[in-house]
Scaffold this active site. Structure first.
Site, mmCIF file in Angstrom:
data_model
loop_
_atom_site.group_PDB
_atom_site.id
_atom_site.type_symbol
_atom_site.label_atom_id
_atom_site.label_comp_id
_atom_site.label_asym_id
_atom_site.label_seq_id
_atom_site.Cartn_x
_atom_site.Cartn_y
_atom_site.Cartn_z
ATOM 1 N N HIS A 179 109.971 59.879 42.203
ATOM 2 C CA HIS A 179 110.645 60.660 41.010
ATOM 3 C C HIS A 179 109.657 61.194 40.617
ATOM 4 C CE1 HIS A 179 113.329 63.490 42.429
ATOM 5 N NE2 HIS A 179 113.693 64.268 41.413
ATOM 6 N N ARG A 210 109.319 65.397 47.607
ATOM 7 C CA ARG A 210 110.718 64.880 47.648
ATOM 8 C C ARG A 210 109.900 63.327 47.777
ATOM 9 N NH1 ARG A 210 113.476 70.132 47.464
ATOM 10 N NH2 ARG A 210 114.441 70.147 45.507
ATOM 11 N N LYS A 214 116.386 70.843 49.685
ATOM 12 C CA LYS A 214 117.830 71.026 49.694
ATOM 13 C C LYS A 214 118.623 72.265 50.500
ATOM 14 C CE LYS A 214 117.834 67.932 45.357
ATOM 15 N NZ LYS A 214 118.603 68.034 44.253
ATOM 16 N N TYR A 228 110.558 70.909 32.157
ATOM 17 C CA TYR A 228 108.835 70.951 32.188
ATOM 18 C C TYR A 228 107.997 71.097 30.904
ATOM 19 C CZ TYR A 228 110.080 68.325 36.749
ATOM 20 O OH TYR A 228 110.638 67.945 37.801
ATOM 21 N N ARG A 247 106.758 62.954 41.438
ATOM 22 C CA ARG A 247 106.532 64.405 41.119
ATOM 23 C C ARG A 247 106.790 64.896 40.089
ATOM 24 N NH1 ARG A 247 110.658 68.434 44.386
ATOM 25 N NH2 ARG A 247 111.886 69.422 43.349
ATOM 26 N N HIS A 306 112.794 74.396 43.709
ATOM 27 C CA HIS A 306 114.282 74.641 42.963
ATOM 28 C C HIS A 306 114.539 76.006 43.457
ATOM 29 C CE1 HIS A 306 112.612 71.915 39.964
ATOM 30 N NE2 HIS A 306 113.269 71.479 40.610
#
Length: 302
Positions: free
Chosen positions: A244, A151, A175, A279, A247, A270
């Site tokens: 992004h 990221r 995150k 995806y 990514r 994730h």
């Protein structure tokens, strides 16, 4: 005080990133200003706030042309704040429970085609001046974004000690302060070694891996402008030419080449498999396009 307590709770106990805490605080302070200035209330204690007040705020945001995604985030900020008050401060009535966010249309993420990514990275490697710090750094940034799926915030915060060229691994802080290990190949290994050598000459020792010529770490605006410029110069098909997009390209190309969904989930960091599954829609769309172009019976005949 309860607002400040909530922000501190997000920072210390919920271990949210500084960016997330700042977003929550901005949203709630906007609501407080609306509650006092637009609605004319003197006391913005949470006990005095009603569902009607919240709905008026959401309606005002919509009338100003604020994007649905932004409104949805602001609604989530209110919900989280009142859920916190209910759990930790004994709030009896939680009006935010019935506050609904606007529906956000599902948009498939933009990505580069494999040949576009290859042309960009190969071109930057072939044409960069190996004595130019900025060119060496920029080529590595583009390759690392595509080759690891890291990221933007993670690449900005990447520490030098967490880039291991012996094991060919990156340790990144994602995150909610979750660490994960991302492997990389020998091409990136060589580029990292080359970058470290010229960085040492340019800036000396640094804590952060990617830095500016004066030794200070890179920032999001610099990263975005670099990626946007490179993708625009390459005339890629992707509309959103941001970090992004690289990514998304990383994830899409992995799945198109047989990687398992759970493995891609872990590489991307994730928390939910459902996030990674979008995806698969991209890969299916690619299959549809290939079928229509290649199969003799795919096109209508007169």
């Amino acid at each position: 005080m309860k607002y400040a307590d909530f922000y501190e709770y997000l920072r210390s106990e919920a271990t949210r990133s500084p960016h997330t805490v700042a977003s929550y605080a901005s949203d709630l302070e906007q609501f407080r200003a609306f509650f006092k200035e637009d609605l004319g209330h003197c006391d913005d204690s949470p006990e005095n706030i009603t569902l009607a007040d919240m709905r008026l705020w959401v309606s005002s945001l919509s009338s100003k042309g604020i994007a649905r995604s932004s409104i949805a985030r602001k609604v989530q900020s209110l919900r989280s704040f009142f859920a916190y008050l209910e759990r930790y401060h004994g709030l009896r009535q939680n009006p935010a429970r019935l506050l609904h966010a606007p529906r956000i249309p599902k948009v498939l993420p933009d990505y580069l085609r494999p040949e576009e990514s290859a042309n960009i990275i190969n071109g930057m490697i072939a044409t960069k001046n190996k004595e130019d710090f900025t060119e060496v750094r920029n080529a590595l940034i583009i390759n690392m974004l595509y080759s690891t799926g890291i990221r933007a915030a993670e690449i900005i915060g990447l520490k030098d000690l967490n880039v291991d060229t012996n094991r060919c691994e990156l340790k990144v802080l994602g995150k909610r302060n979750k660490e994960r290990i991302i492997p990389f190949g020998t091409e990136l290994q060589d580029m990292i070694s080359e970058y470290r050598q010229i960085r040492q000459k340019e800036t000396g020792g640094t804590e952060y891996f990617f830095v500016r010529p004066d030794g200070r770490p890179i920032y999001y605006g610099l990263l975005w402008r670099l990626v946007h410029s490179v993708l625009t110069d390459a005339s890629v098909a992707a509309v959103k030419r941001s970090p992004h997009a690289l990514r998304h390209s990383f994830a899409t190309d992995l799945l198109n080449n047989g990687a398992e969904l759970t493995a891609v989930k872990d590489l991307l960091g994730h928390s939910s498999l459902a996030t990674t599954q979008r995806y698969t829609h991209l890969t299916y769309r690619e299959l549809q396009q290939n079928y229509k172009l290649a199969h003799p019976r795919a096109q209508k005949t007169k």
